[in-house]
Write a protein that holds these residues in place. Sequence first.
Motif, mmCIF file in Angstrom:
data_model
loop_
_atom_site.group_PDB
_atom_site.id
_atom_site.type_symbol
_atom_site.label_atom_id
_atom_site.label_comp_id
_atom_site.label_asym_id
_atom_site.label_seq_id
_atom_site.Cartn_x
_atom_site.Cartn_y
_atom_site.Cartn_z
ATOM 1 N N SER A 177 0.851 -1.192 0.000
ATOM 2 C CA SER A 177 0.000 0.000 0.000
ATOM 3 C C SER A 177 0.887 1.243 0.000
ATOM 4 O O SER A 177 1.961 1.238 0.601
ATOM 5 C CB SER A 177 -0.916 0.006 1.225
ATOM 6 N N PHE A 178 0.443 2.284 -0.672
ATOM 7 C CA PHE A 178 1.267 3.488 -0.805
ATOM 8 C C PHE A 178 0.414 4.731 -0.625
ATOM 9 O O PHE A 178 -0.819 4.691 -0.757
ATOM 10 C CB PHE A 178 1.972 3.528 -2.164
ATOM 11 N N LYS A 179 1.102 5.838 -0.314
ATOM 12 C CA LYS A 179 0.453 7.144 -0.172
ATOM 13 C C LYS A 179 1.248 8.186 -0.931
ATOM 14 O O LYS A 179 2.479 8.178 -0.904
ATOM 15 C CB LYS A 179 0.349 7.549 1.306
ATOM 16 N N PHE A 180 0.533 9.092 -1.605
ATOM 17 C CA PHE A 180 1.162 10.185 -2.338
ATOM 18 C C PHE A 180 1.259 11.432 -1.464
ATOM 19 O O PHE A 180 0.502 11.590 -0.497
ATOM 20 C CB PHE A 180 0.350 10.541 -3.589
ATOM 21 N N ASN A 181 2.187 12.315 -1.851
ATOM 22 C CA ASN A 181 2.172 13.654 -1.270
ATOM 23 C C ASN A 181 1.051 14.454 -1.950
ATOM 24 O O ASN A 181 0.325 13.933 -2.804
ATOM 25 C CB ASN A 181 3.524 14.346 -1.431
ATOM 26 N N LEU A 182 0.893 15.719 -1.567
ATOM 27 C CA LEU A 182 -0.218 16.521 -2.075
ATOM 28 C C LEU A 182 -0.178 16.646 -3.589
ATOM 29 O O LEU A 182 -1.192 16.460 -4.276
ATOM 30 C CB LEU A 182 -0.193 17.906 -1.421
ATOM 31 N N LYS A 183 1.010 16.930 -4.132
ATOM 32 C CA LYS A 183 1.135 17.085 -5.578
ATOM 33 C C LYS A 183 0.841 15.778 -6.292
ATOM 34 O O LYS A 183 0.128 15.735 -7.303
ATOM 35 C CB LYS A 183 2.543 17.586 -5.924
ATOM 36 N N LYS A 243 -2.216 14.820 -9.015
ATOM 37 C CA LYS A 243 -1.954 14.262 -10.340
ATOM 38 C C LYS A 243 -2.626 12.900 -10.506
ATOM 39 O O LYS A 243 -3.207 12.595 -11.550
ATOM 40 C CB LYS A 243 -0.443 14.146 -10.559
ATOM 41 N N PHE A 244 -2.526 12.056 -9.454
ATOM 42 C CA PHE A 244 -3.127 10.729 -9.520
ATOM 43 C C PHE A 244 -4.650 10.828 -9.587
ATOM 44 O O PHE A 244 -5.301 10.095 -10.345
ATOM 45 C CB PHE A 244 -2.696 9.918 -8.292
ATOM 46 N N GLY A 245 -5.222 11.756 -8.805
ATOM 47 C CA GLY A 245 -6.665 11.937 -8.838
ATOM 48 C C GLY A 245 -7.146 12.441 -10.190
ATOM 49 O O GLY A 245 -8.184 11.982 -10.711
ATOM 50 N N GLN A 246 -6.413 13.366 -10.791
ATOM 51 C CA GLN A 246 -6.793 13.888 -12.106
ATOM 52 C C GLN A 246 -6.689 12.806 -13.169
ATOM 53 O O GLN A 246 -7.560 12.686 -14.042
ATOM 54 C CB GLN A 246 -5.906 15.075 -12.473
ATOM 55 N N ALA A 247 -5.606 12.009 -13.095
ATOM 56 C CA ALA A 247 -5.415 10.950 -14.086
ATOM 57 C C ALA A 247 -6.523 9.910 -14.015
ATOM 58 O O ALA A 247 -7.035 9.456 -15.050
ATOM 59 C CB ALA A 247 -4.047 10.286 -13.868
ATOM 60 N N THR A 248 -6.898 9.519 -12.789
ATOM 61 C CA THR A 248 -7.953 8.507 -12.663
ATOM 62 C C THR A 248 -9.325 9.061 -13.023
ATOM 63 O O THR A 248 -10.171 8.343 -13.564
ATOM 64 C CB THR A 248 -7.975 7.952 -11.225
ATOM 65 N N SER A 249 -9.576 10.322 -12.737
ATOM 66 C CA SER A 249 -10.884 10.897 -13.074
ATOM 67 C C SER A 249 -11.053 11.081 -14.578
ATOM 68 O O SER A 249 -12.165 10.984 -15.104
ATOM 69 C CB SER A 249 -11.067 12.243 -12.368
ATOM 70 N N GLU A 250 -9.952 11.329 -15.307
ATOM 71 C CA GLU A 250 -10.021 11.528 -16.758
ATOM 72 C C GLU A 250 -9.999 10.223 -17.548
ATOM 73 O O GLU A 250 -10.216 10.235 -18.754
ATOM 74 C CB GLU A 250 -8.859 12.411 -17.213
ATOM 75 N N ASN A 251 -9.716 9.120 -16.866
ATOM 76 C CA ASN A 251 -9.556 7.852 -17.585
ATOM 77 C C ASN A 251 -10.388 6.740 -16.955
ATOM 78 O O ASN A 251 -9.966 5.581 -16.911
ATOM 79 C CB ASN A 251 -8.083 7.449 -17.608
ATOM 80 N N ILE A 271 -9.841 8.178 -8.094
ATOM 81 C CA ILE A 271 -9.193 7.897 -6.806
ATOM 82 C C ILE A 271 -8.568 9.200 -6.334
ATOM 83 O O ILE A 271 -7.518 9.624 -6.827
ATOM 84 C CB ILE A 271 -8.132 6.797 -6.953
ATOM 85 N N THR A 272 -9.239 9.847 -5.420
ATOM 86 C CA THR A 272 -8.799 11.169 -4.975
ATOM 87 C C THR A 272 -8.223 11.168 -3.564
ATOM 88 O O THR A 272 -7.865 12.215 -3.050
ATOM 89 C CB THR A 272 -9.983 12.151 -5.021
ATOM 90 N N GLY A 273 -8.134 10.026 -2.950
ATOM 91 C CA GLY A 273 -7.636 9.977 -1.572
ATOM 92 C C GLY A 273 -6.127 10.014 -1.454
ATOM 93 O O GLY A 273 -5.590 10.120 -0.348
ATOM 94 N N GLY A 274 -5.423 9.903 -2.588
ATOM 95 C CA GLY A 274 -3.963 9.964 -2.542
ATOM 96 C C GLY A 274 -3.306 8.685 -2.078
ATOM 97 O O GLY A 274 -2.149 8.706 -1.653
ATOM 98 N N SER A 275 -4.006 7.553 -2.150
ATOM 99 C CA SER A 275 -3.428 6.276 -1.737
ATOM 100 C C SER A 275 -3.878 5.182 -2.691
ATOM 101 O O SER A 275 -4.832 5.360 -3.463
ATOM 102 C CB SER A 275 -3.837 5.932 -0.302
#
Length: 535
Positions: free
Chosen positions: A281-287, A291-299, A322-326
């Motif tokens: 399991s992993f967690k992203f920083n804010l940036k 980016k991950f949330g935008q990529a998943t929402s657009e695809n 996926i907007t939770g950053g994990s």
Amino acid sequence: MLRFSRTKIIATLAIILIGLSLAVPSFVPADSRKAFMASLPAWFPSWVIPQRAIVLGLDLQGGSQLLLEVDQNDLVGSKVKALRDDVRGALQKEGVRADGGIQTLKRGVQVRIPDAAARAKVLPKLRELSQPIQNAIAGPGGGNTLDVSEQPDGLIQITLSDAGLIDNTRRAVSQGIEVIRRRLDSTGTLEPSIQQQGAERILIQVPGEQDPSRLEALLGSTAKLEFRMLADSPSGDVDLLPNKDEGGAKVPVERRVMASGAELTDAQPAFDPQSHEPMVSFKFNLKGAQKFGQATSENVGRRMAIVLDGVVQSAPVIRSAITGGSGQITGNFTVQQANDLSVLLRAGALPAKFTVVERRVVGPGLGRDSIEAGTRATLVAAALVVVFMFATYGVFGFIANIALFVHVGLILGLMSVLEATMTLPGIAGIVLTIGTAVDSNVLIYERMREEARSGRSLVSALQAGFDRAFATIIDSNSTMAIAAIILFFMGSGPVKGFAVVFILGILTTVITAVTLTRMMIAVWYNAFRPKALPF
């Protein structure tokens, strides 16, 4: 000279006792130290008890040694890939389209822009990609990282310069050392030694590690994690990468990186709640989360490839944004593989691939032989010095011998506080400092003898011996300290171990040969009131 206040005597003895007590943990097994600390009552301050011990080097307790070298092809490939993305971004920002797309060269990229106006518009932006190489001392002035050239037919080539390649190699080695250190520290490995060797290599020594296979697995992976989208067809701007879920069959993956492992803040081994298989399991920083949330929402509805070191670990379908950053990484991992992967991701990716060019395993038996040989040499050297000093200077020789034992004890105490690594050359340094320590006493005693022969009184001769020999002692020890400091900064491995011990020996020599010896002679004189020197 012969009058020491009680406060000064107590302070000197207290400092010596503290220094000697710091060396005690080095002679007590680690298990016994831990058991003793665990037995202390909760109210007792643990910092009062010395706990740090000298770390035995590879040549004394055995272990593994690896010599890694930067893979130049991989380094150039990663830089060209990053350059291609930068050029694509510059073209998109200026609204310029290149005929035939961005073509990859061996050490750079090229684009063809026939329209002169569009070329004039984008060319300054492409030149801005080339940065001046910074010199640590002189600042800018070492050339530029890129060479940008323009052909009459509209062809623009951006390539890595020779100076830029050298600078990238230097940075890769420096960054690689820090990443490797974080990886080894995360595993709880005992005091690894990580040093640069030449311009392209890193020397790693791990005392006590007799199985280098897991060590190589931890260090051999670049741990470059990327989140990309699976492409619909193998044509266009895509890479064909092996898919672990499909038995290694290659699948088309878009080259655009949606998010990367550089934006992770944490990675931990876990178990899938449905299949109960190990995963990470992993967690992203804010940036990274944005980016991950935008990529998943657009695809939504497409498959996202989780790429690790050029291999697709899994390619799940994006059901929703996926907007939770994990997130999680699955891939038929074992528990050990999931744990190692989490260590790699937490430590960060290596800037390039490092290949093992030399591996060496030193058995613990050889280490014990080295310790026994070094111990014998130290004891023989100390015994000969003790006999010589006592036979030559009588009671003053006995005083010098006491100072000598304190001198060695203080060296070991300082090394324990610093958690320095003791190597076989370090033992040689202790043997050498035994000789240099008594050399200071010889200078003082011979000066006393000369002053007494010239007709001075005993008190005056004792005073002159310390005062007039002091400058000579400082000069001789200063020159040796300069040489030791040069060895420390310019040497590596065993040479540094020798230099550390030698520098500490020089510092303690001045304390024991001057302060402690003077105090003991003052106590002797006030107790017996002799009329002449005892030698």
